[in-house]
Enzyme design. Structure first.
Site, mmCIF file in Angstrom:
data_model
loop_
_atom_site.group_PDB
_atom_site.id
_atom_site.type_symbol
_atom_site.label_atom_id
_atom_site.label_comp_id
_atom_site.label_asym_id
_atom_site.label_seq_id
_atom_site.Cartn_x
_atom_site.Cartn_y
_atom_site.Cartn_z
ATOM 1 N N ASP A 185 0.852 -1.191 0.000
ATOM 2 C CA ASP A 185 0.000 0.000 0.000
ATOM 3 C C ASP A 185 0.889 1.243 0.000
ATOM 4 O O ASP A 185 2.112 1.130 0.149
ATOM 5 C CB ASP A 185 -0.940 0.004 1.219
ATOM 6 C CG ASP A 185 -0.212 -0.351 2.494
ATOM 7 O OD1 ASP A 185 0.948 0.082 2.658
ATOM 8 O OD2 ASP A 185 -0.796 -1.055 3.339
ATOM 9 N N ASP A 195 1.601 5.248 1.405
ATOM 10 C CA ASP A 195 1.323 6.292 2.376
ATOM 11 C C ASP A 195 1.921 7.589 1.867
ATOM 12 O O ASP A 195 2.989 7.591 1.259
ATOM 13 C CB ASP A 195 1.963 5.944 3.724
ATOM 14 C CG ASP A 195 1.406 4.655 4.277
ATOM 15 O OD1 ASP A 195 0.217 4.632 4.618
ATOM 16 O OD2 ASP A 195 2.156 3.652 4.329
ATOM 17 N N ASP A 222 9.829 4.227 12.456
ATOM 18 C CA ASP A 222 10.467 3.125 13.178
ATOM 19 C C ASP A 222 11.871 2.772 12.666
ATOM 20 O O ASP A 222 12.841 2.823 13.409
ATOM 21 C CB ASP A 222 9.552 1.894 13.240
ATOM 22 C CG ASP A 222 8.919 1.508 11.907
ATOM 23 O OD1 ASP A 222 9.275 2.121 10.879
ATOM 24 O OD2 ASP A 222 8.078 0.579 11.889
HETATM 25 P P1 ATP Z 1 3.880 -2.721 4.894
HETATM 26 O O1 ATP Z 1 2.701 -1.821 4.591
HETATM 27 O O2 ATP Z 1 4.516 -3.320 3.707
HETATM 28 O O3 ATP Z 1 3.591 -3.708 5.982
HETATM 29 P P2 ATP Z 1 5.004 -0.264 5.891
HETATM 30 O O4 ATP Z 1 6.407 0.088 6.265
HETATM 31 O O5 ATP Z 1 4.372 0.541 4.818
HETATM 32 O O6 ATP Z 1 5.029 -1.793 5.531
HETATM 33 P P3 ATP Z 1 2.805 0.523 7.526
HETATM 34 O O7 ATP Z 1 2.256 -0.167 8.734
HETATM 35 O O8 ATP Z 1 1.971 0.644 6.316
HETATM 36 O O9 ATP Z 1 4.169 -0.217 7.202
HETATM 37 O O10 ATP Z 1 3.283 1.960 8.020
HETATM 38 C C1 ATP Z 1 3.701 2.977 7.128
HETATM 39 C C2 ATP Z 1 4.884 3.728 7.710
HETATM 40 O O11 ATP Z 1 4.525 4.332 8.956
HETATM 41 C C3 ATP Z 1 6.097 2.858 8.036
HETATM 42 O O12 ATP Z 1 6.908 2.661 6.924
HETATM 43 C C4 ATP Z 1 6.792 3.674 9.107
HETATM 44 O O13 ATP Z 1 7.506 4.734 8.544
HETATM 45 C C5 ATP Z 1 5.615 4.269 9.869
HETATM 46 N N1 ATP Z 1 5.205 3.423 11.017
HETATM 47 C C6 ATP Z 1 4.265 2.448 11.015
HETATM 48 N N2 ATP Z 1 4.146 1.891 12.212
HETATM 49 C C7 ATP Z 1 5.021 2.526 13.012
HETATM 50 C C8 ATP Z 1 5.364 2.408 14.398
HETATM 51 N N3 ATP Z 1 4.772 1.511 15.178
HETATM 52 N N4 ATP Z 1 6.312 3.251 14.882
HETATM 53 C C9 ATP Z 1 6.901 4.166 14.079
HETATM 54 N N5 ATP Z 1 6.623 4.309 12.791
HETATM 55 C C10 ATP Z 1 5.700 3.512 12.245
HETATM 56 MG MG MG Z 2 2.372 0.326 4.207
#
Ligand code: ATP
Ligand code: MG
Length: 439
Positions: free
Chosen positions: A51, A53, A131
């Protein structure tokens, strides 16, 4: 904390055109807007992002005004969902460090857990509160610039997962980051940088304070992300599995069968995802909880409880114990119970009742579960093969199969003199009494 910003000219492929549109519209309205997180990370790794962001300096209300088809949702933070048909682009406003923000907007518990985190900030502070370094890369699709405050690009190149800031503090703020570390390391085949890995073994218990509903969501991401096998190994390596499945984890090493069941459900889940087949959390939870379920039934039988009662009591207690750790919506606990309940029928093939089992809406999952048990080493006299043939046979052949079963079963039965006393109940661990009606 300040960081050096480095800008790179990069042309990223595989981005969602809708995420690009969101950035364009926000920039045209005078705001900053970047694609960030998994979308950028996975595109750089030439993997397909799940997805997208977008991060912006516009407030959620300002974002709402730019997009007609959008709404503010307020889970842990206020974010805006911009909808394009079936695709949703998540737009978040730059957030700041809770230490420098207005005190009433960020609340931390005594253990350091961030309870509320709605402090707005600038691009740099937004990067530093993310993170991992590889998740803190910002891409401007209009100027094709990648902005990197945390040396994330180097970490992508060396396949290193590195937390931003002090690892212990960051895990205390949000213990779910430990699960995310295990998940990304497994999914991306990255190594955890030592300081990022080191505190996890001692801080796992902090997960016990996380709401059950959030942990359920995390289990779905861990198990249904296409790398369940690697993720499961990673969770065990960092001693985190026990905080998600406290009933099952201590039993895994008890027998080869237990190990095999868990390994197989991971392997099969990954395979189904690769093949584009449906996977249900009910099946995965049914397998993980099968271990404590069998142990609990055994324990209750040893206490003298009758099989039917033991089974019902064990189902209720195993599920309710799991619910204290991860929630499981009813739409999944009900199929789990059906899968378990059908096991006895499928394993014993009780004559004409086989037709009823075949009609059951959960037959397919229960059949898959039986095959898994056979693959893990249980022996049901060829029941798996029999059901494979039975479900695809025409009616006449099915009748023949059931009749053959009857004669086979009658001839196998030891002849008994008629007794006046009620016969003793079968004390095997599975029975066919219906599951209790509610959780
Ligand atoms: P995926 O969607 O492939 O699981 P993602 O890295 O995009 O991985 P998301 O949960 O969609 O993960 O979160 C988007 C972004 O928000 C992350 O890449 C990170 O920068 C931030 N993020 C998400 N969760 C946290 C957290 N618990 N603490 C700090 N930053 C976070
Ligand atoms: Mg994501």
């Amino acid at each position: 904390m300040t960081a050096t910003r480095s800008d790179h000219h990069v042309s990223l492929h595989g981005l969602s055109p809708n995420a690009v549109k969101v950035c364009q519209s926000l920039q045209q309205a005078g705001y900053q807007a970047y694609i960030v997180g998994g979308g950028v990370r996975d595109s750089l790794l030439e993997a397909k992002p799940k997805d997208f962001d977008v991060a912006t300096d516009a407030t959620p209300e300002q974002v709402r005004q730019v997009f007609r088809s959008s709404r503010i949702i307020g889970r842990r933070f206020k974010i805006v969902h911009v909808r394009f048909g079936r695709e949703i682009i998540e737009v978040t406003t730059f957030r700041g460090s809770h230490q420098t923000g207005k005190p009433h907007n960020a609340v931390q518990s005594e253990q350091g857990l961030l309870l509320r985190d709605n402090v707005y900030g600038d691009l740099e502070s937004d990067a530093l509160r993310r993170d991992f370094t590889i998740n803190a890369l910002y891409y401007d699709p209009i100027s094709e610039t990648l902005i990197d405050f945390t040396h994330g690009l180097e970490d992508i190149k060396s396949r290193t997962l590195r937390i931003i800031g002090n690892a212990s503090d960051r895990y205390r703020e949000d213990p779910v980051r430990m699960l995310r570390a295990a998940r990304f390391a497994a999914k991306l085949a990255f190594k955890l940088e030592p300081a990022t890995a080191q505190p996890i073994l001692s801080l796992g218990e902090l997960l016990d304070h996380i709401p059950a509903a959030r942990l359920f969501e995390e289990v779905l991401k861990l198990m249904l992300g296409g790398s369940a096998t690697a993720t499961y190994n990673s969770l065990r390596e960092y001693n985190l599995l026990t905080h998600l499945f406290p009933g099952a984890t201590p039993l895994i090493n008890d027998s080869e069968f237990n190990q095999k069941m868990i390994e197989l459900v991971c392997v099969n889940t990954d395979k189904r995802i690769r093949q584009g087949k449906r996977v249900t959390p009910a099946f995965i939870f049914a397998v993980f909880l099968w271990l404590p379920l069998q142990a609990e039934i055994k324990r209750l039988l040893a206490e003298g409880m009758k099989i039917g009662d033991a089974r019902n009591a064990a189902v209720a207690s195993v599920i309710s114990q799991q619910l204290t750790r991860t929630s499981i919506p009813k739409r999944f606990t009900l199929p789990m119970r059906d899968i378990w309940y059908l096991q006895h029928v499928l394993a014993t093939r009780p004559g004409k009742r086989c037709f009823g089992a075949l009609e059951h809406q959960r037959f397919r999952a229960a059949y898959d579960f039986l095959l898994l048990r056979e693959d893990a080493g249980e022996d049901f006299n060829g029941a798996g093969r029999w059901w494979t043939e039975f479900q695809f046979a025409d009616e006449a052949h099915q009748q023949t199969m059931v009749e053959a079963l009857n004669t086979q079963q009658t001839s196998n039965k030891p002849k008994r003199k008629p007794r006046r006393r009620k016969p003793k109940k079968d004390h095997s661990t599975h029975d066919n009494s219906p599951p209790p009606a509610s959780d």
